[in-house]
Design an enzyme around this catalytic site. Structure first.
Site, PDB file in Angstrom:
ATOM      1  CG  HIS A  43      21.303 -20.613 -14.569  1.00  0.00           C
ATOM      2  ND1 HIS A  43      21.005 -19.652 -15.446  1.00  0.00           N
ATOM      3  CD2 HIS A  43      20.578 -20.083 -13.593  1.00  0.00           C
ATOM      4  CE1 HIS A  43      20.567 -18.463 -15.303  1.00  0.00           C
ATOM      5  NE2 HIS A  43      20.236 -18.850 -14.170  1.00  0.00           N
ATOM      6  CD  GLU A  70      24.309 -19.598 -16.732  1.00  0.00           C
ATOM      7  OE1 GLU A  70      25.333 -19.260 -17.667  1.00  0.00           O
ATOM      8  OE2 GLU A  70      23.136 -20.051 -17.299  1.00  0.00           O
ATOM      9  CG  HIS A 190      19.439 -17.931 -23.867  1.00  0.00           C
ATOM     10  ND1 HIS A 190      18.262 -18.424 -24.380  1.00  0.00           N
ATOM     11  CD2 HIS A 190      19.327 -17.922 -22.333  1.00  0.00           C
ATOM     12  CE1 HIS A 190      17.474 -18.827 -23.262  1.00  0.00           C
ATOM     13  NE2 HIS A 190      17.974 -18.676 -22.127  1.00  0.00           N
TER      14      HIS A 190
HETATM   15  N1  PXP Z   1      23.576 -18.114 -20.674  1.00  0.00           N
HETATM   16  C1  PXP Z   1      22.541 -17.821 -19.620  1.00  0.00           C
HETATM   17  C2  PXP Z   1      23.122 -16.773 -18.774  1.00  0.00           C
HETATM   18  C3  PXP Z   1      21.736 -18.717 -19.467  1.00  0.00           C
HETATM   19  O1  PXP Z   1      20.715 -18.511 -18.501  1.00  0.00           O
HETATM   20  C4  PXP Z   1      21.616 -19.862 -20.343  1.00  0.00           C
HETATM   21  C5  PXP Z   1      20.713 -20.851 -20.103  1.00  0.00           C
HETATM   22  O2  PXP Z   1      20.643 -21.372 -18.803  1.00  0.00           O
HETATM   23  C6  PXP Z   1      22.489 -19.931 -21.407  1.00  0.00           C
HETATM   24  C7  PXP Z   1      23.555 -19.028 -21.430  1.00  0.00           C
HETATM   25  C8  PXP Z   1      22.607 -21.200 -22.136  1.00  0.00           C
HETATM   26  O3  PXP Z   1      21.366 -20.899 -22.925  1.00  0.00           O
HETATM   27  P1  PXP Z   1      21.024 -22.283 -23.969  1.00  0.00           P
HETATM   28  O4  PXP Z   1      20.509 -23.383 -23.026  1.00  0.00           O
HETATM   29  O5  PXP Z   1      19.560 -21.651 -24.842  1.00  0.00           O
HETATM   30  O6  PXP Z   1      22.183 -22.865 -24.554  1.00  0.00           O
END
Ligand code: PXP
Length: 241
Positions: A43, A70, A190
Site C-alpha cells: 500500500h 492498494e 483490516h
Molecule cells: N486492506 C486495506 C485496503 C488496507 O489499507 C490495509 C492496511 O494497509 C489492509 C487491508 C490490511 O490491514 P491490517 O494491516 O490491519 O491487516
C-alpha cells in the site's frame, strides 16, 4: 479456499527506520511466499513512509504468487500501477495523511469517478477490487462501477468482535450475500488477526481473499514469520462438514 495475501507495509516501515535495506523486503516477500502465502500486498502512500514507489518494479519481478497494489487512485498512484501491472489493484479512498485506511468508498457518490479509474485499470488487464463498508446499497452500486471484486473493510468487525461477534459479523454476512448474488468477488481486510479470522471465514465461506498485515507482522515477533504465515493459513482451511 480463501487465499491469504500478506501486506508487507509494516516490514518496509522497519526498514525505513534506519534508511538501509534491513530487513530486506524483497527477500522477505519471497520467503513469505515460500512459507505458504498466496499473495503479497503493498500500500504505497503519498508520503512513502512504508513501501516506496521505487520498491514496486522490483517487487513486481519477484512476486511469483499474486501481487496486489492498494491505494487511493491519485495520478501518481495510477501511473505506478498502470506501469507495473500487478494482478490486482485495490482502490481505497484514504486521505493522504490517514494513519491507515478507515472507511470504504461511497460508490453512489463516486460512481462516475470509479467507472473511469476502473476502466483504465481493466484496459491494462488488471483485476480491480474496491474497498467497501458492509452496506448493501454500496455493494449494489459497486457492481455498476464495473469492479471485479469488493474488499470489505473489516475494522469495525474486529473492533466489535469481543463484545458480540454475531452482531459484529451480521452486516458483513448480509452485504456478502448481496455481492454473491450479483457476482462480485469478495476480499476482506483490516485488523483481521489470529483471534477473529477463523470466525469471519467460517461465517462467510465464499470470501476469495483476505489481506493481512499489521497483526501478522506483530505475531511474527513471537512465533517467527514461517510459523505465523502457516498459522494464518490454517485458520483459512474450511472444516469438512
Ligand atoms: N486492506 C486495506 C485496503 C488496507 O489499507 C490495509 C492496511 O494497509 C489492509 C487491508 C490490511 O490491514 P491490517 O494491516 O490491519 O491487516
Amino acid at each position: 479456499m480463501t487465499r491469504l495475501s500478506v501486506n508487507i507495509n509494516k516490514i518496509a516501515l522497519i526498514r525505513n527506520a534506519r534508511g538501509g535495506n534491513l530487513p530486506d523486503i524483497f527477500q522477505i516477500s519471497k520467503d513469505i511466499e515460500s512459507f505458504g502465502a498466496d499473495g503479497i500486498t503493498v500500500h504505497p502512500r503519498p508520503d512513502e513512509r512504508h513501501i516506496r514507489y521505487s520498491d514496486i518494479p522490483r517487487l513486481k519481478k519477484i512476486v511469483s504468487t499474486e501481487f496486489n497494489i492498494e491505494g487511493n487512485p491519485i495520478n501518481k498512484f495510477m501511473k505506478l500501477v498502470l506501469k507495473n501491472k500487478p494482478h490486482q489493484c485495490t482502490l481505497v479512498p484514504d486521505a493522504p495523511d490517514a494513519l491507515t485506511s478507515n472507511t470504504g468508498w461511497d460508490t453512489i457518490k463516486h460512481r462516475n469517478y470509479l467507472i473511469d479509474i476502473i476502466g483504465q485499470l481493466h484496459d491494462a488487464g488488471i483485476r480491480v477490487s474496491i474497498f467497501l463498508n458492509p452496506e448493501e446499497e454500496m455493494v449494489y452500486a459497486a457492481k455498476e462501477t464495473g469492479t471485479d471484486r469488493i474488499e470489505f473493510y473489516t475494522g469495525p468487525f474486529a473492533e466489535n468482535y469481543h463484545k458480540d461477534r454475531d452482531e459484529a459479523i451480521s452486516p458483513y454476512i448480509k452485504a456478502a450475500e448481496v455481492a454473491k448474488k450479483i457476482s462480485l468477488g469478495i476480499n476482506a481486510g483490516h485488523d483481521l488477526n489470529l483471534d477473529n479470522l477463523k470466525f469471519f471465514n467460517e461465517k462467510i465461506p465464499f470470501v476469495d481473499e483476505v489481506s493481512i498485515g499489521h497483526a501478522l507482522v506483530s505475531d511474527a515477533l513471537y512465533y517467527g514469520l514461517h510459523n505465523t504465515v502457516q498459522m494464518y493459513k490454517n485458520l483459512l482451511v474450511k472444516d469438512n462438514k
